[in-house]
Design a protein around this motif. Structure first.
Motif, PDB file in Angstrom:
ATOM      1  N   LEU A 499       0.839  -1.197   0.000  1.00 17.13           N
ATOM      2  CA  LEU A 499       0.000   0.000   0.000  1.00 17.13           C
ATOM      3  C   LEU A 499       0.873   1.245   0.000  1.00 17.13           C
ATOM      4  O   LEU A 499       1.852   1.322   0.741  1.00 17.13           O
ATOM      5  N   ALA A 500       0.529   2.219  -0.848  1.00 18.85           N
ATOM      6  CA  ALA A 500       1.272   3.480  -0.895  1.00 18.85           C
ATOM      7  C   ALA A 500       0.296   4.628  -1.142  1.00 18.85           C
ATOM      8  O   ALA A 500      -0.698   4.472  -1.857  1.00 18.85           O
ATOM      9  N   TYR A 501       0.598   5.771  -0.541  1.00 12.16           N
ATOM     10  CA  TYR A 501      -0.228   6.971  -0.764  1.00 12.16           C
ATOM     11  C   TYR A 501       0.516   8.187  -0.216  1.00 12.16           C
ATOM     12  O   TYR A 501       1.590   8.061   0.397  1.00 12.16           O
ATOM     13  N   THR A 502      -0.078   9.369  -0.427  1.00 11.42           N
ATOM     14  CA  THR A 502       0.541  10.624   0.003  1.00 11.42           C
ATOM     15  C   THR A 502      -0.334  11.333   1.023  1.00 11.42           C
ATOM     16  O   THR A 502      -1.556  11.401   0.882  1.00 11.42           O
ATOM     17  N   LEU A 503       0.313  11.857   2.070  1.00 10.95           N
ATOM     18  CA  LEU A 503      -0.334  12.695   3.077  1.00 10.95           C
ATOM     19  C   LEU A 503       0.181  14.119   2.923  1.00 10.95           C
ATOM     20  O   LEU A 503       1.394  14.343   2.933  1.00 10.95           O
ATOM     21  N   ASP A 504      -0.728  15.066   2.784  1.00 10.36           N
ATOM     22  CA  ASP A 504      -0.339  16.478   2.744  1.00 10.36           C
ATOM     23  C   ASP A 504      -0.753  17.105   4.072  1.00 10.36           C
ATOM     24  O   ASP A 504      -1.905  17.485   4.268  1.00 10.36           O
ATOM     25  N   MET A 505       0.195  17.203   4.999  1.00  8.17           N
ATOM     26  CA  MET A 505      -0.104  17.683   6.337  1.00  8.17           C
ATOM     27  C   MET A 505      -0.279  19.197   6.405  1.00  8.17           C
ATOM     28  O   MET A 505      -0.541  19.745   7.468  1.00  8.17           O
ATOM     29  N   ARG A 506      -0.149  19.864   5.260  1.00  6.91           N
ATOM     30  CA  ARG A 506      -0.437  21.303   5.230  1.00  6.91           C
ATOM     31  C   ARG A 506      -1.934  21.555   5.156  1.00  6.91           C
ATOM     32  O   ARG A 506      -2.403  22.654   5.454  1.00  6.91           O
ATOM     33  N   LYS A 507      -2.678  20.521   4.744  1.00  9.84           N
ATOM     34  CA  LYS A 507      -4.130  20.641   4.636  1.00  9.84           C
ATOM     35  C   LYS A 507      -4.775  20.315   5.979  1.00  9.84           C
ATOM     36  O   LYS A 507      -4.086  20.039   6.971  1.00  9.84           O
ATOM     37  N   THR A 508      -6.093  20.311   6.031  1.00  9.87           N
ATOM     38  CA  THR A 508      -6.808  19.990   7.252  1.00  9.87           C
ATOM     39  C   THR A 508      -7.778  18.844   7.010  1.00  9.87           C
ATOM     40  O   THR A 508      -8.253  18.628   5.892  1.00  9.87           O
ATOM     41  N   GLY A 509      -8.078  18.098   8.075  1.00  7.91           N
ATOM     42  CA  GLY A 509      -9.068  17.042   8.012  1.00  7.91           C
ATOM     43  C   GLY A 509      -8.762  15.967   6.987  1.00  7.91           C
ATOM     44  O   GLY A 509      -7.603  15.681   6.668  1.00  7.91           O
ATOM     45  N   ALA A 510      -9.832  15.374   6.449  1.00  9.47           N
ATOM     46  CA  ALA A 510      -9.702  14.258   5.508  1.00  9.47           C
ATOM     47  C   ALA A 510      -8.962  14.640   4.241  1.00  9.47           C
ATOM     48  O   ALA A 510      -8.392  13.768   3.559  1.00  9.47           O
ATOM     49  N   ALA A 511      -8.936  15.939   3.913  1.00 12.96           N
ATOM     50  CA  ALA A 511      -8.253  16.400   2.698  1.00 12.96           C
ATOM     51  C   ALA A 511      -6.756  16.142   2.743  1.00 12.96           C
ATOM     52  O   ALA A 511      -6.078  16.193   1.706  1.00 12.96           O
ATOM     53  N   ARG A 512      -6.234  15.828   3.914  1.00 13.21           N
ATOM     54  CA  ARG A 512      -4.799  15.532   4.016  1.00 13.21           C
ATOM     55  C   ARG A 512      -4.430  14.263   3.244  1.00 13.21           C
ATOM     56  O   ARG A 512      -3.289  14.108   2.815  1.00 13.21           O
ATOM     57  N   VAL A 513      -5.378  13.353   3.099  1.00  8.44           N
ATOM     58  CA  VAL A 513      -5.129  12.131   2.326  1.00  8.44           C
ATOM     59  C   VAL A 513      -5.428  12.427   0.858  1.00  8.44           C
ATOM     60  O   VAL A 513      -6.567  12.725   0.495  1.00  8.44           O
ATOM     61  N   LEU A 514      -4.414  12.369   0.017  1.00  5.75           N
ATOM     62  CA  LEU A 514      -4.597  12.623  -1.405  1.00  5.75           C
ATOM     63  C   LEU A 514      -5.105  11.335  -2.052  1.00  5.75           C
ATOM     64  O   LEU A 514      -4.339  10.413  -2.350  1.00  5.75           O
ATOM     65  N   VAL A 515      -6.423  11.281  -2.243  1.00  5.15           N
ATOM     66  CA  VAL A 515      -7.085  10.049  -2.670  1.00  5.15           C
ATOM     67  C   VAL A 515      -6.524   9.525  -3.990  1.00  5.15           C
ATOM     68  O   VAL A 515      -6.346   8.312  -4.173  1.00  5.15           O
TER      69      VAL A 515
END
Length: 597
Positions: A499-515
């Motif tokens: 499993l691989a994905y990106t987290l953008d911790m500059r965002k807030t809430g669920a939007a931090r997970v780049l679907v």
């Protein structure tokens, strides 16, 4: 008849007059000074989140960060171990004043094998020897359920495993467990005493103990079955009012909930207004009755000695001594003999490092040796090899090396069709209790992982489960790491290597997970597809704020997480080819990342 304290005072007057051995009448000024002495001193020594760490914790779990006074640099100092903690507390106690030793929960639970193998009876015995007087319950006190907690308080042999030695029955704790906000669902009554009252030089002092209201979210359903957990503020204020009606005006709250200081060193200064600390304890402290003179906290495993304004805006001491016995907090205060209340400006709190340079307490050395000998045949069995430290609890990264190893072990163990057919696995970060250390300091030799060391990493022995989730639910699962109850303090799941994905911790809430970045075996997630997902029973039941897990279907129960972990270590390491730390390339993090488990 003079008390010891009165005798010391009289001798001091005589000595100051240079007439030791003679009868001396105090001067008018001395008599006036004695009359004006309307306060008495009280010392509190506090710990929290000990988690059965009788032996010095290994790796980064056994260090504390502090500023080197000679260089000004932050260094990691070896700390902890009951032999050193006992010595440190005994040296810190002030003979001339009353001294009470308190704790803020999680004294037991998630413990290393030397304690856990005996259902934490060794730790209860150690705390009695240590001089612990009173503690709040923590969430981990419920790992084995309320009946087991009550047994630890009242004594008796374990209902399944019995007594561990012929002719020796467990006596129970001499100290007081407090559970003000934990009630029986049927009766509505607290399962243990809500508060404890003692006297310090004639002044009544009350201690109220409570755990976090969210305990059911972080303990298995079986552990909290039949229990209700009330709001911390409402419950503590209720019992504060009750104590005041009884004439108890000096009150201390022991709360198993905590905060996150802005600094990482043990003696970080939060500021006079508490602006340097965040987390649940801030709102709790701001709303607790002003009659409560000091608040001792825990749960977050952080170190702080702060002041946070009470409802009237008056600063009030709020403290936490990290975890695993690496620190203790010394709180010195004065009690007003006239009003019976804590003199708030007198409260001074400071954390102290439990350094391993002091002498070991012989009674604790004897206790450890006794239980280690009983546990040795199980604890010392080799289960694998590592070529370097593989950090879990001690990692400051969102993706932890040992988390990767555990998730891979769970996927491999549950992937066969007859084991559940898992396609991906997840491990909750809070369940990783230690590191795998290359130089463990034991007799087994460098690089060898013993069963006892593996147990310290995975002490819950939760049963593994495999459930079917839709692709949409799998995406929701990843989003719940950083949203809902996990928005302010994200809990980043440790995923298996496919499993691989990106987290953008500059965002807030669920939007931090780049679907759009999510890939399983290199392919995007199909929202309508069905996936078999492995996790331990706590996580699979929706624990830690992951309701998407609870919505899964077609549950299959497998081996314990510990058995899966040790099997993986045995299959993937040898003395000639030890296991190495993974690359930590499964989660790409954009923006700040920190150890926020």
């Amino acid at each position: 008849m003079l008390t010891a304290r009165s005798r010391r005072a009289a001798l001091a007057v005589v000595a100051s007059a240079g007439l030791l051995g003679a009868v001396v009448v105090p001067t008018a000024a001395q008599a006036a000074d004695a009359k004006r002495n309307k306060t008495v001193n009280l010392q509190l020594l506090a710990i929290n989140d000990f988690h059965g760490n009788l032996e010095p914790p290994a790796g980064s779990s056994g260090t504390i960060k502090e500023i080197d006074p000679t260089t000004g640099q932050v260094v990691s100092t070896p700390a902890g171990g009951i032999e050193y903690l006992a010595t440190a507390l005994r040296q810190a106690r002030i003979p001339a004043d009353d001294s009470i030793t308190v704790a803020a929960g999680d004294i037991v639970g998630a413990s290393p094998l030397t304690s856990a193998l005996f259902h934490d009876e060794p730790t209860i015995e150690a705390m009695d020897k240590l001089g612990l007087d009173v503690t709040a319950v923590g969430n981990h006190e419920f790992d084995e359920g309320a009946k087991e907690l009550i047994r630890l308080q009242e004594g008796g042999c374990h209902p399944v495993d019995g007594c561990y030695e012929d002719g020796r029955k467990f006596k129970g704790a001499n100290f007081n467990y407090l559970a003000a906000n934990v009630t029986n669902e049927k009766t509505g009554k607290p399962i243990l005493a809500p508060y404890w009252v003692t006297k310090s030089q004639g002044v009544k002092v009350g201690f109220i103990g409570a755990t976090l209201e969210g305990t059911p979210n972080i303990v298995t359903a079986e552990g909290v079955k039949g229990l209700k957990f009330g709001n911390e503020v409402a419950t503590i204020n209720k019992y504060a009012a009750e104590l005041k009606k009884q004439g108890v005006n000096s009150i201390v709250a022991l709360v198993h909930e905590g905060g996150y200081p802005a600094g990482s060193t043990y003696n970080y200064d939060c500021g006079t207004a508490g602006q340097g600390i965040s987390g649940p304890i801030v709102d709790i402290a701001k709303n607790l009755d002003p009659a409560i003179g000091a608040i001792v906290t825990g749960h977050t495993h952080n170190a702080y000695a702060c002041t946070i304004p009470d409802p009237q805006g008056v600063p009030r001491s709020v403290t936490s001594a990290a975890s695993f016995g690496r620190l203790f907090t010394e709180i010195n205060l004065k009690l007003d003999k006239t009003t019976g209340s804590i003199v708030r400006p007198s409260v001074k709190a400071e954390n102290h490092v439990v350094r391993r340079t002091v002498e070991k307490a012989p009674d604790m050395t004897e206790l450890i040796a006794h239980y280690s000998k009983l546990a040795a045949p199980i604890a010392n069995r080799p289960v694998g090899y590592v070529g370097s430290d593989i950090n879990g609890r001690g990692s400051s990264d969102l993706e932890k090396p040992l988390g990767d190893v555990i998730a891979d072990a769970q996927l491999e163990g549950l992937a066969p069709a007859d084991k559940g057919g898992a396609q991906v696995a997840f491990m909750n970060p809070g369940g990783i209790r230690s590191d795998l250390v290359y130089k463990a300091g034991g007799a087994e030799g460098d690089g060898v992982v013993t069963y006892g060391e593996a147990f310290t990493v995975q002490p819950f022995t939760n049963m593994m489960q495999v459930k079917t989730l839709t692709g949409a639910q799998l995406v929701q699962l990843l989003q719940q790491q950083v949203s809902g109850p996990n928005d302010a303090a994200p809990k980043i799941l440790q995923g298996s290597k496919n499993l691989a994905y990106t987290l953008d911790m500059r965002k807030t809430g669920a939007a931090r997970v780049l679907v759009d970045s999510i890939r399983l075996n290199g392919a995007p997630i199909d929202p309508a597809g069905k996936y078999r997902v492995a996790a331990n029973e706590f996580l699979a039941g929706g624990g830690d704020g992951f309701p998407a897990f609870a919505a899964g279907t077609d549950k299959l129960v497998g081996a314990s997480d510990l058995d899966v972990f040790t099997a993986y270590l045995g299959a993937h390491s040898s003395a000639a080819a030890p296991l190495q730390a993974p690359a930590q390339d499964r989660i790409k993090v954009i923006g700040p990342g920190s150890d926020i488990d």
